[in-house]
Design a protein around this motif. Structure first.
Motif, PDB file in Angstrom:
ATOM      1  N   PHE B  35       0.852  -1.179   0.000  1.00 16.50           N
ATOM      2  CA  PHE B  35       0.000   0.000   0.000  1.00 16.50           C
ATOM      3  C   PHE B  35       0.892   1.234   0.000  1.00 16.50           C
ATOM      4  N   ALA B  36       0.598   2.142  -0.924  1.00 15.42           N
ATOM      5  CA  ALA B  36       1.346   3.398  -0.920  1.00 15.42           C
ATOM      6  C   ALA B  36       0.470   4.481  -1.537  1.00 15.42           C
ATOM      7  N   ASP B  37       0.343   5.597  -0.869  1.00 17.45           N
ATOM      8  CA  ASP B  37      -0.442   6.738  -1.379  1.00 17.45           C
ATOM      9  C   ASP B  37      -1.856   6.308  -1.772  1.00 17.45           C
ATOM     10  N   GLY B  38      -2.477   5.458  -0.991  1.00 22.47           N
ATOM     11  CA  GLY B  38      -3.845   5.053  -1.292  1.00 22.47           C
ATOM     12  C   GLY B  38      -3.937   4.071  -2.444  1.00 22.47           C
ATOM     13  N   SER B 160     -11.352   1.561   0.565  1.00 17.38           N
ATOM     14  CA  SER B 160     -11.054   0.854   1.798  1.00 17.38           C
ATOM     15  C   SER B 160     -10.075   1.652   2.652  1.00 17.38           C
ATOM     16  N   ARG B 161     -10.364   1.663   3.935  1.00 12.73           N
ATOM     17  CA  ARG B 161      -9.494   2.378   4.861  1.00 12.73           C
ATOM     18  C   ARG B 161      -8.137   1.714   4.972  1.00 12.73           C
ATOM     19  N   ILE B 162      -8.085   0.414   4.675  1.00 17.57           N
ATOM     20  CA  ILE B 162      -6.828  -0.323   4.814  1.00 17.57           C
ATOM     21  C   ILE B 162      -5.723   0.299   3.962  1.00 17.57           C
ATOM     22  N   LYS B 163      -6.122   0.802   2.815  1.00 17.37           N
ATOM     23  CA  LYS B 163      -5.125   1.352   1.891  1.00 17.37           C
ATOM     24  C   LYS B 163      -4.395   2.551   2.468  1.00 17.37           C
ATOM     25  N   THR B 164      -5.117   3.349   3.216  1.00 20.71           N
ATOM     26  CA  THR B 164      -4.515   4.611   3.660  1.00 20.71           C
ATOM     27  C   THR B 164      -3.913   4.524   5.067  1.00 20.71           C
ATOM     28  N   TYR B 169      -3.355  -0.510  11.567  1.00 24.52           N
ATOM     29  CA  TYR B 169      -4.750  -0.742  11.205  1.00 24.52           C
ATOM     30  C   TYR B 169      -4.929  -2.131  10.592  1.00 24.52           C
ATOM     31  N   ILE B 170      -3.946  -2.547   9.783  1.00 26.21           N
ATOM     32  CA  ILE B 170      -4.020  -3.902   9.205  1.00 26.21           C
ATOM     33  C   ILE B 170      -4.046  -4.936  10.320  1.00 26.21           C
ATOM     34  N   VAL B 171      -3.149  -4.777  11.299  1.00 26.79           N
ATOM     35  CA  VAL B 171      -3.109  -5.726  12.415  1.00 26.79           C
ATOM     36  C   VAL B 171      -4.445  -5.705  13.155  1.00 26.79           C
ATOM     37  N   TYR B 172      -4.984  -4.505  13.347  1.00 18.57           N
ATOM     38  CA  TYR B 172      -6.275  -4.412  14.022  1.00 18.57           C
ATOM     39  C   TYR B 172      -7.347  -5.184  13.259  1.00 18.57           C
ATOM     40  N   THR B 173      -7.400  -5.012  11.919  1.00 24.86           N
ATOM     41  CA  THR B 173      -8.446  -5.720  11.163  1.00 24.86           C
ATOM     42  C   THR B 173      -8.240  -7.238  11.253  1.00 24.86           C
ATOM     43  N   ILE B 174      -6.974  -7.673  11.270  1.00 23.94           N
ATOM     44  CA  ILE B 174      -6.715  -9.111  11.422  1.00 23.94           C
ATOM     45  C   ILE B 174      -7.243  -9.603  12.766  1.00 23.94           C
ATOM     46  N   LEU B 175      -6.876  -8.895  13.833  1.00 21.20           N
ATOM     47  CA  LEU B 175      -7.317  -9.306  15.168  1.00 21.20           C
ATOM     48  C   LEU B 175      -8.842  -9.264  15.252  1.00 21.20           C
ATOM     49  N   ASP B 176      -9.428  -8.222  14.685  1.00 25.19           N
ATOM     50  CA  ASP B 176     -10.879  -8.060  14.719  1.00 25.19           C
ATOM     51  C   ASP B 176     -11.554  -9.249  14.045  1.00 25.19           C
ATOM     52  N   LEU B 177     -11.005  -9.659  12.905  1.00 34.21           N
ATOM     53  CA  LEU B 177     -11.573 -10.802  12.194  1.00 34.21           C
ATOM     54  C   LEU B 177     -11.477 -12.074  13.045  1.00 34.21           C
TER      55      LEU B 177
ATOM     56  N   GLY D  11     -16.034 -10.276   9.451  1.00 32.24           N
ATOM     57  CA  GLY D  11     -15.437  -9.833   8.206  1.00 32.24           C
ATOM     58  C   GLY D  11     -15.928  -8.492   7.714  1.00 32.24           C
ATOM     59  N   LEU D  12     -16.961  -7.915   8.358  1.00 31.15           N
ATOM     60  CA  LEU D  12     -17.382  -6.569   7.964  1.00 31.15           C
ATOM     61  C   LEU D  12     -16.356  -5.575   8.473  1.00 31.15           C
ATOM     62  N   PRO D  13     -16.151  -4.475   7.739  1.00 24.25           N
ATOM     63  CA  PRO D  13     -15.205  -3.484   8.243  1.00 24.25           C
ATOM     64  C   PRO D  13     -15.716  -2.897   9.550  1.00 24.25           C
TER      65      PRO D  13
END
Lengths: 354, 354, 354, 354, 354
Positions: B35-38, B160-164, B169-177, D11-13
């Motif tokens: 990911f770079a610059d969105g 997607s927010r992940i891009k920016t 945040y990526i780690v958070y989404t992984i843990l959240d999943l 899996g939802l954001p």
């Protein structure tokens, strides 16, 4: 074997060095390793003076004593390194609680080594004492068979880290080995528990009860020795900066993590065993229930039939059925019996008793 | 599957990378997202060098490795990012306790992913390792089927927010999943427990006992992996300011809240299961009571009647009832039997046994 | 003996000195030891003034009072050393919870001494109070037989450390002796529990139940007195710098360690006893199961046979078997009975009931 | 109803607003109260803009939303007041654990409201969310029937304190009302438990078991929602100085005290129920014991009598009793039977079986 | 009596003073004591103004109100001394959890007084509220019989310390009295438990079960009121320096110690009762076992004998034993029966069933 022999020591002045535990007659052997500049010298001590402190701070000396029943040797070795009398008292007094004691010039750790024995669901355990300072490590074990053989072997290889790192790393490898062996014990316990579970579900024998109880006892003894280890390793992490290098922290954290995993497993095993006892009790009740059902079914079917048979064995002058039915009486009677039996069997089927 | 294989590692020097757990032969696949610059670039690694750190701090690279049984690949990927040898040792050594380790340039998290399998009351679980630093996220899983497919899909969408956002945040989404999936497991367990409850109240079969026991075991295993997560998420909230942006705090608090909810449910389930065992035991006793009552009622009614019939089958020379009553004897006897039976039935009705 | 007699004291003003516990009539004896410059003077107090404080700070005086039922003597001795009225109230009021109270010029410790009695599974325990300041130690015990005889003996030897160290060391040796005696109690309890275990596995008698219960009660009482000791020794380590020399710290840590070991053992014993109760319950159920099986087997075999016999005792005009088989009837009947019995026995063998 | 529907959200954001829980179709009603200078204005929102923040800090606005199934409305109302997306996600996602979240400009509280329903031993509960800031209070409930009607009524009276105090006081009255309602639930549970106790002592029916189990489940669910409240109220007391006036502290302490009382009662109820299960098990065993006694008494009396009768029904050529006693045989036999019966009855009386 | 009546108060504004608990009609009596310069003035309040604060700081006034059902009087007395509305609300609202509330000018303590009643195993308890400031003590009790009579009596004696010390000492004596009375309750409970133990070992009656359960309930209720007292006394020790003299600290520590002792005993009692339930369950099982044994022995002996008798009652044409043995048949048969019986009796003796 697990009991304390402290009772023998009531009233002795503190610091009196006494060997407790089972009597041993094997000769004490002392293995020494000296590390300096990446070189290693290894020899067995001939006289007690071989155990004296290394002449310079650059030399790290590891003195390993197999056998603590000769309190003289233990005392002398310890005095070379200026250990506190109470620590010297603790080393041959087996049955200590795992602990870590920080002294001005050294750290003393006591814990238990566990091994599985070949043939049975019992475990061999003995007390291991470790004392280390700036340039020395002392280690003591009860039995004559060297527990740390594998570490020694590794130290002999060319590029072993043990040669270059200081006493703190040696102590870490010792602790790591001992804690790794706990996992072997855990694995064996897990097997025992799994076997018990299988036997439990298949059939109930009173033998299972004693096996459950024996596993539970081993587990409780193991647990008593493992729990205080948490604190020992934690204290080693937090309070021994004087003797332990900063970059050892991550290793100690790893160690701590392993100890926690061991205790986690022990707790899970405990709950499993408690659960098994409940299951056992339930299944005994269940079995009794089935036995009762058989008895009740048999009684309910045969007792009325017996009554019927008894009735027509009576000597009344005039029993109409017998007189009127004549030769047809007996077959009709058998039919009646059959009918009653069939009805009862159908009934018991319906309520799921047979 | 649940047992530790640490036993194999006794005596190995610390930092030796060994794969434990079930043997696997599938090829290891490495999916990479940058990911770079969105903008987002996604590809599968051809050679191990594709996994090297991104050239600049502006680029966030997520390397996801499916399969940890090839310890070489794991080692190389980790060495690119300078992870500590002990961490590299932990990744392929499945059976780790969930933990969070903070290193100078990265944070290492290990936990378990849970999934429900189609056909049974067992759950599939595997170890997931995550390491992240200023501009990278490494993630490792055991099985070849991508667990994080849904996150990847979401990352492909336009806004997607992940891009920016960064690696945190990526780690958070992984843990959240992963934690969201625990709720699925909980729901399935809740269903199993509810089914058990229904079966329990309707009727008692010995099958229920083993089902209760099996659910309890799954629950205990699940619990052992969930409890330490509290601390992991709490530590992530408190100690990782270096790697986690301030405005992630509220997300992490939310995560923490979810973990607590999971543990709350697990505890409630445990209490429910304990309660069910009590109920089961009680209802077995109760059923036995009923069986006993039937037996006792039948015996109490028929045994005296049989005695009466036996009496008039005796061969005494002179039994007054028989002689005096004559032809009326038998009917009168039957009447007497009827009376006795009726009285007993009324009595048992009154004391509620039938 | 274990109950508090505090009930008698409701409504009395605080500081009222009252003796509680069993009535005693023995005369109170007061043994005094004075240590100065490595010399020791020992005498029995004739009058109460012999107990007065030593004239100089160089002299350490140890006043040991055997018997607290004479509240006058207790009060006077304490007043010599300026103890607080509430402390003076506590000394003869047996049934205190172990505690340590720090006063401006002295420290007050109360705990229990335990001894095993010859003949039974009961233990003798009495309250011991210790007060010490800069140059004195007061100790009080309930019974007339000197508990600290062994310490006194040791003090008489030439080079005893007691002579040269101050009051803090005397208090430490007293505590050390008392805690060492707890291990004797533990050992005895361990024996009792082991005997119970053996009896439990061998056979079930209702006597075992009361023995288990009695051991459990002793253990609970013991535990109630041991648990608060942790805090007492910990407080002594942490808060009494004014009265305790710095180099006593390591001794106190050792003491603390011993107390923890005692509590560890007590907890393990408790779990063992709980386990034994479960085993007992299970084995009673098991035994009942066996009894039931015998009953069911006997009933299932004999009730049908009795029915068969009853059938051929009936008086029907024409029973074909009897008429047709003639003289062969009875042997054939016996054969049939044998067949039925054999079948049932084989069946019960197969399902493991006999 | 009690289960989490979080499974649907895997899996939802994060921040996706989804309504979970039972489907509802009722229209959402929004009641608004505005307080300024001791005056009160009350109206029902026609359009969503009626919910916008009050124009000045002097005006306190309380927006109460009945129904959270229309996520659009919830989102819009929350966005007016700048709530965090994760908070907005939580409001319609019922099944939250009670928690308090402090945000830069507002505080978010989620907890459960409990009500007793008319006819059964079940309770109605729904999720209540409260958000408040310097001059506003938002409150959300699931069902259409206004829970806070009584507060609203009180606010309409002349000299209500609600009119003059700020949002913090409104929140306090809301919490106070909800916690007061917990006591109603407790009282009902207490009644259920008392009924169970009475039924338990009077007689044992298998129905009791399911009732005990059902009460236990309600209690466990209730407890899961009450325990975290301690922390919520405690946090509100300690961490919300920005939004809560200093003189509210004493009210919050009072609230905290009430929550503790509720948890105290819940724990006592739990122990009562556990005790009841033990009692039930004991009394089932006891009853079975009595049934067994009846069976044994009947068998022991009648089986020997039947044997006696059978003996004199045998066909031996010469039975001396019959031949010798002649006509007196039968009466003597009856007498013998009577004697045996009397002896047995006396014996059973003595051992207390009848 | 033990239930909260808080349910009635749902929805009332905070600070509404309502009397809960059993209705009372007795007149409220207010006893007043004034202490100044070692002098004491004692009178019963005629009008409410007699309760007004003392005119100077040198005068200490103790106002004791017997009866809290007249909320007007309670409110007025409290308002004289400026107590907070929430405190005034708590006083007549019986069923409070013991707590200590510190206000700017006074301290409020609420706890329960316990008394044993004459005839039963129930205890009388009522709520006691105490408020004290620099020169006053207010105390409230529910019932008309003065609980603090003994303190009042002591205050009348010449040299009572109460006269000269301030309000803190009065509060201490009140608390001391109340806690001393807990020991009386404990003693009574101990007696009840000991009686239960004796009855348990001697014989099992279903009455014991309900007695155990009743004692357990009393204990749980008592415990709920005692546990929070720890914190109350601890807080009084730590946080009330403004109102409590420094030299009261040692008295408060003593009080704290007593509270801990009470809780210790309560916990031991709880464990005893749990143990008793186990013993009871075991001994019921044990008894059933014995009953079963009797049944099985009787059945096993008599059923085969009955079969034997039935066999020789059959009507076969030719039964060899009867034909061949002739007149010797019957005696031989009796001998055979005797042999069978003897063998079985010996067998059952050997396996310890009779």
């Amino acid at each position: 074997m697990d009991r304390d022999d402290m009772a023998d020591k009531v009233g002795l002045p503190p610091g009196t060095v006494v060997h407790t535990g089972i009597d041993r007659t094997e000769e004490v052997t002392i293995s020494i390793m000296e590390f300096a500049d990446g070189q290693m010298r290894e020899y067995v001590a001939d006289c007690i003076d071989d155990c004296s402190p290394p002449p310079s701070l650059n030399i790290t000396k590891w003195v390993h004593v197999c056998g603590v029943h000769d309190v003289d040797i233990v005392s002398k070795v310890c005095e070379f390194y200026g250990l506190h009398p109470l620590v010297i008292e603790d080393i041959p007094s087996v049955g200590q609680r795992p602990k870590l004691e920080i002294m001005p010039k050294s750290v003393y750790i006591v814990l238990r080594s566990y091994d599985i024995t070949e043939d049975a669901d019992r475990f061999h355990s003995e007390q291991v004492s470790i004392a280390f300072g700036e340039n020395f490590v002392l280690s003591f074990q009860e039995s004559p068979v060297d527990i740390f053989g594998r570490i020694r072997e590794r130290a002999r290889t060319q590029d072993s880290r043990i040669k270059t790192e200081g006493p703190d790393y040696i102590v870490y490898t010792i602790l790591d080995l001992l804690i790794d062996k706990y996992f072997v014990v855990l694995e064996r316990m897990g097997d025992l528990i799994e076997d018990l579970e299988d036997d439990l579900i298949e059939q109930v024998s009173s033998d299972i009860l004693t096996r459950i109880y024996r596993v539970k006892r081993s587990l409780l003894a193991f647990r008593r020795h493992i729990w205080p280890l948490r604190e020992v390793v934690f204290k080693m992490q937090r309070d021994t900066q004087q003797f332990v290098d900063q970059n050892m922290q991550v290793f100690l954290r790893d160690l701590y993590d392993h100890v926690i995993r061991v205790t986690d497993h022990v707790e899970t095993f405990r709950e499993s065993i408690t659960g098994m006892l409940d299951i056992y009790l339930s299944s005994v009740s269940n079995k009794m229930n089935n036995v009762m059902k058989v008895l009740t079914v048999i009684s309910t079917i045969f007792i009325p039939l017996t009554l019927m048979a008894s009735i027509y064995g009576m000597n009344w002058h005039w029993i109409p059925e017998i007189e009127i039915l004549g030769a047809a009486g007996y077959p009709i009677f058998l039919l009646a019996m059959l009918t009653v039996t069939t009805c009862l069997v159908i009934y018991f089927r319906r309520i799921n008793w047979i």
